[in-house]
Design an enzyme around this catalytic site. Sequence first.
Site, PDB file in Angstrom:
ATOM      1  N   ASP A  17      24.924 -22.452  22.141  1.00 49.97           N
ATOM      2  CA  ASP A  17      25.003 -22.308  23.609  1.00 49.97           C
ATOM      3  C   ASP A  17      24.192 -21.142  24.184  1.00 49.97           C
ATOM      4  OD1 ASP A  17      26.807 -24.343  23.140  1.00 49.97           O
ATOM      5  OD2 ASP A  17      28.522 -23.360  24.080  1.00 49.97           O
ATOM      6  N   LYS A 148      27.766 -30.965  23.799  1.00 48.76           N
ATOM      7  CA  LYS A 148      29.229 -30.988  23.646  1.00 48.76           C
ATOM      8  C   LYS A 148      29.891 -30.708  24.986  1.00 48.76           C
ATOM      9  CE  LYS A 148      29.403 -26.136  22.254  1.00 48.76           C
ATOM     10  NZ  LYS A 148      30.210 -25.613  23.376  1.00 48.76           N
ATOM     11  N   CYS A 193      33.053 -20.246  21.883  1.00 47.53           N
ATOM     12  CA  CYS A 193      32.394 -21.350  21.174  1.00 47.53           C
ATOM     13  C   CYS A 193      31.911 -20.970  19.778  1.00 47.53           C
ATOM     14  CB  CYS A 193      31.261 -21.903  22.032  1.00 47.53           C
ATOM     15  SG  CYS A 193      31.888 -22.671  23.556  1.00 47.53           S
TER      16      CYS A 193
END
Length: 247
Positions: A17, A148, A193
């Site tokens: 990310d 995701k 995450c």
Amino acid sequence: MRRNSHPKAVNALLIVDVQYDFIDGSLALKNCPSQHQGEQVIPMINKLLKDIHFDVVVYTQDWHTHDHISFFDNLHLRAHLLAKDSKQAHELNVFDTAIFLLDDPRPLRVEQILWPAHCIQHTHGAELHKDLNIIKPTKTRKIINLLKGYDSNIDSYSAFWDNMKIRETELHSKLKAHNVSQVFIVGIATDVCVYFTALHALENGYKTYLIQDACRGVDETNINLRLDELKGRHCSVIQTADVKDLI
Ligand SMILES: [Zn+2]
């Protein structure tokens, strides 16, 4: 054979990310309790990509729908689904946790932190930062791009599973297909995450390394708690300088 080498290890770098919204956008870490500078992971990751031959490189992106459950601004869409023991809509603020009762189709009790809207599909904020080196596949290096969090009702912090562990992403099967044995995890955010991705990598049986100086997080207290928990589960928390001796 090189000293310290693991001749049979197949190594994957999981880059979590590294997206504009977490760096200078709506959920920038510098506006979170940690006040971290998310962009600082980029030169660290680029150096790893340049110096180390990873057999597989994975780029993940948070990739939300407009009506995503994790957005505080969308609370009105599901206010009628708040559990009786949840804070109710008028009491909830951004970064609070709401508890929703959903049907998926079976009843689900979903605890969800309400974040500022972020990483909406096909927006600038959801793009990988332009300074992150996006490398090309070669005969000896596979690239996996993984989106995701695109289920409107169930968030996905981990690159392996949604937050309710109902649906698995394709990551584990793809890593297995390439015989990956060791994963090295970098990116954003350490305590969200990155943490959940590391947790599920461990559960899936990978030798798991979290490269601490190539990660930035939301909250220092949580970061330390999460790292301690991962260490307790035999995740190795290392620094970028340590990687070359592990490949
Ligand atoms: Zn998200």
